[in-house]
Motif scaffolding. Structure first.
Motif, short mmCIF file in Angstrom:
data_model
loop_
_atom_site.label_atom_id
_atom_site.label_comp_id
_atom_site.label_asym_id
_atom_site.label_seq_id
_atom_site.Cartn_x
_atom_site.Cartn_y
_atom_site.Cartn_z
N GLY A 170 0.81 -1.21 0.00
CA GLY A 170 0.00 0.00 0.00
C GLY A 170 0.84 1.26 0.00
N THR A 171 1.98 1.23 0.73
CA THR A 171 2.84 2.40 0.78
C THR A 171 3.46 2.68 -0.58
OG1 THR A 171 3.32 1.90 3.09
CG2 THR A 171 4.75 3.47 2.00
N VAL A 172 3.95 1.62 -1.25
CA VAL A 172 4.56 1.81 -2.57
C VAL A 172 3.55 2.32 -3.58
CG1 VAL A 172 5.68 0.59 -4.47
CG2 VAL A 172 6.33 0.07 -2.13
N CYS A 173 2.35 1.76 -3.57
CA CYS A 173 1.30 2.25 -4.47
C CYS A 173 0.95 3.70 -4.18
CB CYS A 173 0.06 1.37 -4.35
SG CYS A 173 0.28 -0.31 -4.95
N GLY A 174 0.90 4.07 -2.90
CA GLY A 174 0.59 5.45 -2.55
C GLY A 174 1.66 6.42 -2.99
N ILE A 175 2.96 6.03 -2.82
CA ILE A 175 4.06 6.90 -3.26
C ILE A 175 4.01 7.12 -4.77
CG2 ILE A 175 6.57 7.07 -3.46
CD1 ILE A 175 6.77 5.64 -0.78
N CYS A 176 3.83 6.04 -5.51
CA CYS A 176 3.76 6.15 -6.97
C CYS A 176 2.57 7.00 -7.42
CB CYS A 176 3.69 4.77 -7.60
SG CYS A 176 5.14 3.73 -7.30
N VAL A 214 -8.52 10.59 -2.96
CA VAL A 214 -8.22 9.43 -2.13
C VAL A 214 -9.33 8.39 -2.24
CG1 VAL A 214 -7.90 8.66 0.25
CG2 VAL A 214 -6.72 10.69 -0.56
N ASP A 215 -10.58 8.83 -2.20
CA ASP A 215 -11.69 7.88 -2.34
C ASP A 215 -11.68 7.21 -3.71
OD1 ASP A 215 -12.51 8.51 0.20
OD2 ASP A 215 -14.00 9.99 -0.45
N PHE A 216 -11.31 7.94 -4.74
CA PHE A 216 -11.27 7.37 -6.08
C PHE A 216 -10.13 6.35 -6.22
CE2 PHE A 216 -9.36 7.60 -10.36
CZ PHE A 216 -10.42 7.09 -11.11
N LEU A 217 -8.96 6.67 -5.62
CA LEU A 217 -7.80 5.78 -5.77
C LEU A 217 -7.88 4.57 -4.85
CD1 LEU A 217 -4.92 8.41 -6.07
CD2 LEU A 217 -6.00 7.11 -7.91
N THR A 218 -8.59 4.67 -3.73
CA THR A 218 -8.65 3.56 -2.77
C THR A 218 -9.95 2.77 -2.88
OG1 THR A 218 -9.51 5.08 -1.10
CG2 THR A 218 -7.13 4.69 -1.12
N ALA A 238 -4.91 2.68 4.78
CA ALA A 238 -4.11 3.50 5.69
C ALA A 238 -2.69 3.67 5.17
CB ALA A 238 -4.10 2.87 7.08
N SER A 239 -2.05 2.59 4.79
CA SER A 239 -0.68 2.69 4.27
C SER A 239 -0.65 3.42 2.93
CB SER A 239 -0.07 1.29 4.12
OG SER A 239 -0.87 0.48 3.26
N PHE A 240 -1.72 3.28 2.13
CA PHE A 240 -1.77 3.99 0.86
C PHE A 240 -1.83 5.50 1.07
CE2 PHE A 240 -4.08 6.06 -2.57
CZ PHE A 240 -3.40 5.61 -3.70
N ALA A 291 0.69 10.75 0.62
CA ALA A 291 1.18 12.04 1.14
C ALA A 291 2.69 12.16 0.95
CB ALA A 291 0.81 12.15 2.63
N LEU A 292 3.43 11.05 1.14
CA LEU A 292 4.87 11.10 0.92
C LEU A 292 5.19 11.31 -0.57
CD1 LEU A 292 7.72 10.78 2.06
CD2 LEU A 292 7.50 8.30 1.76
N GLY A 293 4.42 10.69 -1.47
CA GLY A 293 4.63 10.90 -2.90
C GLY A 293 4.35 12.35 -3.31
#
Length: 214
Positions: free
Chosen positions: A115-121, A190-194, A201-203, A208-210
């Protein structure tokens, strides 16, 4: 000859009978005036005592209806500690159990989960794409304004603003239109991407980090 207190003039009666009648009328008038004054004073005192009684009853009812406040005694904690006898010299003090560890969060800031990697990208893509879209739309706006200054084109900005409001403005309960803000835009993205994505949560943390490093 006699003096009349009511009229302030001198009066000379024609006979002694008239003088007696005048004195009787004067005494009656004085008696009625005194009686009226005494009744007025009596009525004033009765009204005063009535008002004073009503105020006293109201204060008494308010004091009786007031809630009762209870305060904890200061010596309760000291008494409980004094009830525990101190350990003797030959006996060791009881060992207190350690406090439980704090609950761990499901978001790991230093772990690159799926989830974190997908969120950063996604954050990097959204930030770069937003920059490109803003650059393109800004260039189109400047070009149209330049062509309008040369009288080559004429743009109806009022109609363009109306179409923008119809597309992006929202209507509240009172029927008034409200423009979108940054919070609503971020929540919609966020609602559209998740949607149908389990690691929300990790996304969000990776997203935010991305946006920060993008």
């Amino acid at each position: 000859m006699s003096f009349s207190p009511s009229s302030g003039r001198f009066f000379v009666p024609s006979s002694s009978k008239g003088l007696i009648r005048y004195q009787h009328m004067d005494a009656t008038r004085r008696f009625e005036l005194g009686k009226q004054m005494r009744s007025e004073m009596k009525g004033g005192w009765s009204k005063f005592f009535l008002k004073f009684g009503l105020v006293s009853v109201g204060l008494g009812v308010s004091f009786l209806a007031a809630p009762i406040l209870y305060c904890d005694s200061v010596t309760s904690k000291t008494a409980s500690t004094a009830a525990i006898p101190p350990p003797s010299q030959g006996q060791a003090a009881p060992v207190q159990p350690p406090p439980p560890p704090p609950p761990t969060s499901s978001v790991k800031f230093y772990e690159l989960t799926f989830g974190t990697v997908c969120g950063i990208c996604a954050g990097v893509f959204v930030k770069k794409g937003a920059r490109f879209v803003a650059f393109a739309m800004g260039g189109v706006f400047v070009l149209l304004q330049y062509l309008g200054s040369l009288s080559l084109v004429r743009v109806d900005w009022g109609r363009a603003a109306t179409r923008f409001e119809n597309l992006f403005y929202t209507t509240d309960a009172t029927g008034a239109k409200r423009p979108p803000n940054v919070g609503l835009l971020f929540r919609w993205i966020v609602d559209f991407l998740t949607a149908d994505f389990q690691q929300r949560a990790s996304f969000v943390a990776g997203f935010a980090l991305g946006l920060r490093i993008g």
